[in-house]
Design an enzyme around this catalytic site. Structure first.
Site, PDB file in Angstrom:
ATOM      1  N   ASP A 138      -5.201  -6.725   5.842  1.00 21.01           N
ATOM      2  CA  ASP A 138      -4.783  -5.353   5.513  1.00 21.01           C
ATOM      3  C   ASP A 138      -4.758  -4.479   6.764  1.00 21.01           C
ATOM      4  O   ASP A 138      -5.795  -4.221   7.363  1.00 21.01           O
ATOM      5  CB  ASP A 138      -5.780  -4.782   4.489  1.00 21.01           C
ATOM      6  CG  ASP A 138      -5.419  -3.390   4.013  1.00 21.01           C
ATOM      7  OD1 ASP A 138      -4.306  -2.927   4.276  1.00 21.01           O
ATOM      8  OD2 ASP A 138      -6.292  -2.768   3.364  1.00 21.01           O
ATOM      9  N   GLY A 139      -3.551  -4.022   7.124  1.00 18.11           N
ATOM     10  CA  GLY A 139      -3.411  -3.032   8.188  1.00 18.11           C
ATOM     11  C   GLY A 139      -2.441  -3.474   9.274  1.00 18.11           C
ATOM     12  O   GLY A 139      -2.606  -4.542   9.869  1.00 18.11           O
ATOM     13  N   GLY A 140      -1.404  -2.666   9.493  1.00 20.83           N
ATOM     14  CA  GLY A 140      -0.472  -2.937  10.594  1.00 20.83           C
ATOM     15  C   GLY A 140       0.374  -4.179  10.416  1.00 20.83           C
ATOM     16  O   GLY A 140       0.866  -4.746  11.397  1.00 20.83           O
ATOM     17  N   SER A 190       0.853  -1.189   0.000  1.00 24.37           N
ATOM     18  CA  SER A 190       0.000   0.000   0.000  1.00 24.37           C
ATOM     19  C   SER A 190       0.888   1.238   0.000  1.00 24.37           C
ATOM     20  O   SER A 190       1.870   1.295   0.735  1.00 24.37           O
ATOM     21  CB  SER A 190      -0.882  -0.014   1.259  1.00 24.37           C
ATOM     22  OG  SER A 190      -1.265   1.298   1.609  1.00 24.37           O
ATOM     23  N   ASP A 220      -5.406   2.206  -2.191  1.00 23.43           N
ATOM     24  CA  ASP A 220      -6.454   2.586  -1.233  1.00 23.43           C
ATOM     25  C   ASP A 220      -7.154   3.844  -1.720  1.00 23.43           C
ATOM     26  O   ASP A 220      -6.534   4.892  -1.855  1.00 23.43           O
ATOM     27  CB  ASP A 220      -5.820   2.875   0.137  1.00 23.43           C
ATOM     28  CG  ASP A 220      -5.323   1.618   0.822  1.00 23.43           C
ATOM     29  OD1 ASP A 220      -6.133   0.685   0.998  1.00 23.43           O
ATOM     30  OD2 ASP A 220      -4.139   1.562   1.188  1.00 23.43           O
TER      31      ASP A 220
HETATM   32  C1  DX5 Z   1      -6.094   1.403   5.779  1.00 22.73           C
HETATM   33  C2  DX5 Z   1      -5.677   0.890   4.429  1.00 22.73           C
HETATM   34  C3  DX5 Z   1      -4.481  -0.028   4.443  1.00 22.73           C
HETATM   35  C4  DX5 Z   1      -3.272   0.574   5.054  1.00 22.73           C
HETATM   36  C5  DX5 Z   1      -2.101  -0.376   5.074  1.00 22.73           C
HETATM   37  O1  DX5 Z   1      -7.233   2.168   5.653  1.00 22.73           O
HETATM   38  O2  DX5 Z   1      -6.728   0.181   3.823  1.00 22.73           O
HETATM   39  O3  DX5 Z   1      -4.244  -0.532   3.147  1.00 22.73           O
HETATM   40  O4  DX5 Z   1      -2.912   1.758   4.414  1.00 22.73           O
HETATM   41  O5  DX5 Z   1      -1.006   0.333   5.528  1.00 22.73           O
HETATM   42  P1  DX5 Z   1      -0.170  -0.052   6.827  1.00 22.73           P
HETATM   43  O6  DX5 Z   1       0.580  -1.309   6.475  1.00 22.73           O
HETATM   44  O7  DX5 Z   1       0.701   1.128   7.007  1.00 22.73           O
HETATM   45  O8  DX5 Z   1      -1.133  -0.287   7.959  1.00 22.73           O
HETATM   46 ZN    ZN Z   2      -6.242  -1.080   2.024  1.00 19.18          ZN
END
Ligand code: DX5
Ligand code: ZN
Length: 202
Positions: free
Chosen positions: A166-168, A6, A31
């Site tokens: 997806d996320g963290g 992302s 995104d």
């Molecule tokens: C959150 C997004 C994710 C996020 C992933 O709203 O959908 O795709 O940006 O990024 P990281 O890995 O930094 O959490």
């Molecule tokens: Zn995302």
């Protein structure tokens, strides 16, 4: 394990996407936010084909995704995911995505009961399991995602549905999840060596 990067936290999208062209990352995760489904709003990224040679994994955090589905269908897209929480007719949107020969995904936010996915399980190709509240990059992985993934795995065990988280996601949290595709933004983009960071997630 497949990896999607992302670029939501990127300060220089053309430069970062060009650097990612030199890695073996599987997808660029795009995104899109409308300022309604989530507070933040992104610009349209339909010009990113100028910078990336990778296939795209589109994540639409928008209330009314139809026009985005139509415009992104023209790009080198593997999957378009829409959110199960939206009020538009999800069945029709899935059909629209499939009509372009693109995989259809359903994204599910942390607060949403996983049973909401049930009525679409025979239609979709992917479930995008959010492990942070959608809206921004660089948040911490929510631990109750682990139980949610297990519940979703039970539902989909006899179906041909890819699971993506997806996320963290970083080199520690990736060990909590065993799915087909990991999305990672901040962890990869803040590393010195993108390829090394990607390797550490596989
Ligand atoms: C959150 C997004 C994710 C996020 C992933 O709203 O959908 O795709 O940006 O990024 P990281 O890995 O930094 O959490
Ligand atoms: Zn995302």
């Amino acid at each position: 394990m497949k990896i999607a990067t992302s670029f939501l936290s990127s300060n220089n999208i053309p430069k970062d996407l060009k650097k990612l062209n030199d890695t073996d990352v599987d997808f660029i995760h795009v995104d899109i936010m409308d300022g309604k489904f989530v507070k933040n709003k992104t610009k349209s990224f339909t010009d990113i084909y100028k910078y990336t040679s990778k296939r795209l994994d589109i994540h639409l955090m928008v209330e009314h995704p139809k026009k985005d589905i139509i415009s992104y269908s023209l790009l080198n897209v593997d999957t378009i995911s829409i959110h199960v929480e939206i009020k538009d007719k999800i069945d029709e949107l899935i059909d629209l995505i499939h009509g372009y020969g693109i995989k259809a995904g359903l994204a599910i936010s942390p607060g949403t009961n996983v049973d909401e996915l049930d009525k679409y399980l025979d239609k979709i190709d992917k479930i995008l399991i959010m492990s942070v509240v959608p809206g921004e990059g660089g948040q911490e992985f929510l631990m109750d995602t682990i139980d949610r993934i297990n519940l979703i795995k039970e539902k989909t065990s006899n179906k041909n549905i890819l699971l993506e988280v997806d996320g963290g996601i970083n080199n520690i949290t990736k060990d909590y999840v065993d799915v087909d595709i990991l999305v990672s933004g901040n962890y990869i983009l803040s590393s010195e060596d993108y390829q090394q960071a990607i390797n550490s997630l596989r």
